[in-house]
Design an enzyme around this catalytic site. Sequence first.
Site, PDB file in Angstrom:
ATOM      1  N   ASP A 153      64.713 -39.170  17.232  1.00  0.00           N
ATOM      2  CA  ASP A 153      63.413 -38.922  17.780  1.00  0.00           C
ATOM      3  C   ASP A 153      63.643 -39.311  19.307  1.00  0.00           C
ATOM      4  O   ASP A 153      64.757 -39.716  19.752  1.00  0.00           O
ATOM      5  CB  ASP A 153      62.481 -39.561  17.326  1.00  0.00           C
TER       6      ASP A 153
ATOM      7  N   ASP B 213      62.323 -45.209  12.953  1.00  0.00           N
ATOM      8  CA  ASP B 213      61.710 -46.531  12.824  1.00  0.00           C
ATOM      9  C   ASP B 213      60.189 -46.280  12.400  1.00  0.00           C
ATOM     10  O   ASP B 213      59.678 -47.292  12.440  1.00  0.00           O
ATOM     11  CB  ASP B 213      61.568 -47.002  14.359  1.00  0.00           C
TER      12      ASP B 213
END
Length: 840
Positions: free
Chosen positions: A328, A589
């Site tokens: 990301d 995450d």
Amino acid sequence: MESNVEVFWSQPIEDLYEALESSPHGLSTEQVEERLASAQATRLGRKTGHSAIAIFLRQFKSPIVLLLLGAAVLAFFTQDNIDGAIIVVLLLISSFLGFWQEHRAAHTIEKLLSMISVTIEVLRDGAVRSVPLDDVVHGDVVVLSAGDLVPGDCRIIDSKDLFANEASLTGETYPAEKSAGRVDADSRLALRTNSLFMGTYVVSGAGMALLAKTGSNTEFGRISDRLKARPPMAEFERGVKRFGALLIQLILLLTLAIFAINVFLSRPVLDSFLFSLALAVGMTPELLPAIVSINLAHGAQEMARSKVIVKRLTAIEDFGSMNILCTDKTGTLTEGRMRIESAIDFDGNDSKKVLLFAYLNSSFESGYRNPIDEAILASVTIDVSQYSKVDEIPFDFIRKRLSILVTDGQSHYLVTKGAVTNVLDVCTRAESASGQIVPIDQVAETIRTKYRTLSEEGYRTLGVATVDMGASSIARKESEQDMVFLGFLVIADPPKAGMMDTLSELRSLGISLKVITGDNELVAAHIGREIGFAEARAVTGSSLRHMSDEALVRLAIDVDIFAEVEPNQKERIIMALQHGGNVVGYIGDGINDASALHTADVGISVDSAVDVAKEAADIVLLEKSLESLVQGVRDGRRTFVNTMKYIFITVSANFGNMFSMAAASLLLPFLPLLPKQILTLNVLSDMPAATIASDNVEAQLVAQPRRWNIRFITLFMVVFGIISTAFDFLTFFILLLVIGAGEVEFQTGWFIVSMVTELLVLLVLRDQGRLFSSRPSTYLSAATVIVLIITLLLPYSPLGVLFGLIPLGPLPMFLLSLVVVAYVVTTELAKRLFYMKVKR
């Protein structure tokens, strides 16, 4: 007590409290201590097999070692006490080396894993406490929110828009909605909507639950085949296993053949048996498991210094083999410390109301608080004491909105923030900064243009909306309708300083970066240009929905940015890259990253991640930083290279020597080496090998991804094994025909040459460049010198007689020295030619 709650989903909650000796206030500290003491046998995930005794006994599970111990016992029975004792002592030394290596490795990993904590909130003594996941017991009242792992099978006490991912149990990938209540005792698992189960996790919402079953008593624990099965082996593990099996087959065939031929030649059966077994031990790289373990553990320690914690040791090899890294952008490519740039209405005018309502939404949110919420609350201090929270509709990845029902004492307002397009979907009106309200259709184009402009400038934008709920004190997803669009929250998250240099380093290591983000394609493309992507072309999630798997495999390798990606599409992108022959790492995450982390060859998370992401990851970064990842990749590749050194050197040297020994045993009227001499060679050669984890590695060997290649290993073994065999026969010629050596002198001469050449060839073959182009480590150098001194002094010491060795005169030592020098020079030249040929 757990046995009293077999059908906990159908029992009245009051009866369940009583059966579990718990209460709505949770357990007391004393109750927890008692239950922890009695629950060890049924808990899952506890590490076993790492006790010192278990590791030591594991060194004797090899059939060959057991046969040698049996042969030693037989030697004692035949009054050959000295040989029997020597065999036992040598086996104990070899086993101790293996034990020492494995025990160190296990201890290292346990220390590293203790740095990563997965916790759960529970009610203890009436107060909410955060405790380690392994310390939760039956009867605990657990407090769950988005991203939490479910610690056992439990009954929901209270919930709010609670959804759980139960794919590990039911196979259903869509989250299951959960709420309090009772269901029939005979309801199948998928219909137990009032229960949560171990092995699942909370996707959205919040709730409290009473833990009824833990460990092996859970539904997950009953799937015994699944629990007993090892996790899928990494490529490196599979390679080592296949290669080990091949070696064992060759060794057994050769051993049986040599034993049969020696008996046929009327040599003593016991001597022939011991010689054959010793030969098998000499050819077997029996320290391979221990060397692999200690190399990987040493690599894990080095990576920990770079703030990279390895949870699964064999992931280090995959880490070193990785050639594509998916990530990301937030916090990895960007600073991750978001800043509220402005709060504006649809015309771009500053709006205090937008900021106030965004602040209310973030203040009262009870779910997983993300960096955007933290940025909102840090950007300004607003007195919201006149407001109070009434209800909440948690965020989920379908709606991409979060709504809070608040009251100012007079009216109730539903305040929503989320992705701009998703917020607009539930709005029918828009309000300007001056308070004018207009139909959404009149300003829709203005809103879209402003949104596009902000995105092209790299700003992340959220929409903020509200609706007056009158006196209603209940908010449901259906309440998100007929809302008033208040405006945009404009958020800045600039790229990290030095990110272009970091990406350049990744490329120099042979790793391509792919950005997979939920942000819109304009923001993603802007960031791509800022960090130096040559072609910042973005493919959106909507495009992927209409693309076949075959087309995605072809597209994925050429595209650097995937934007507006849905959670399930991350996994699909990774699989497409893998089908293209790549080793793929993924950094995640969030709650929606769990499946992608499982699918990737190397799942990478961060210590600040939600629990489900940390649990799914193979590697955890203590800092969300690509810089530490770059260093971790280098450390992983050094570990792989040092592991392969042991395999290359030991296998080629062992097979060269042992084939020579097998041939000599058939041609000579005596055994070329005594069993105890072979075992001594084996033990001495293992000492430098035990230090190879600390060896230095050439820079060129960590510059590109490294993968297990059994064909390359076999070719290496054949080429350098043949050279070893050729010089062994030259040694035979000199000992027998030039020196005219007898049995003991022959055995002594070959013992010295075998050991010295193996030590020196270790230094030659440990790198691909010129000899000493990279210096061996201090430990490896010291171990090599010590073993060399022992080898040269042993025939001249009082112990020499026990090992069947005698002092050699100046002429034999001089001639044998020439053989050693010629062997080392030939091996060095062959190495250069070998790698030149391979590189072509």
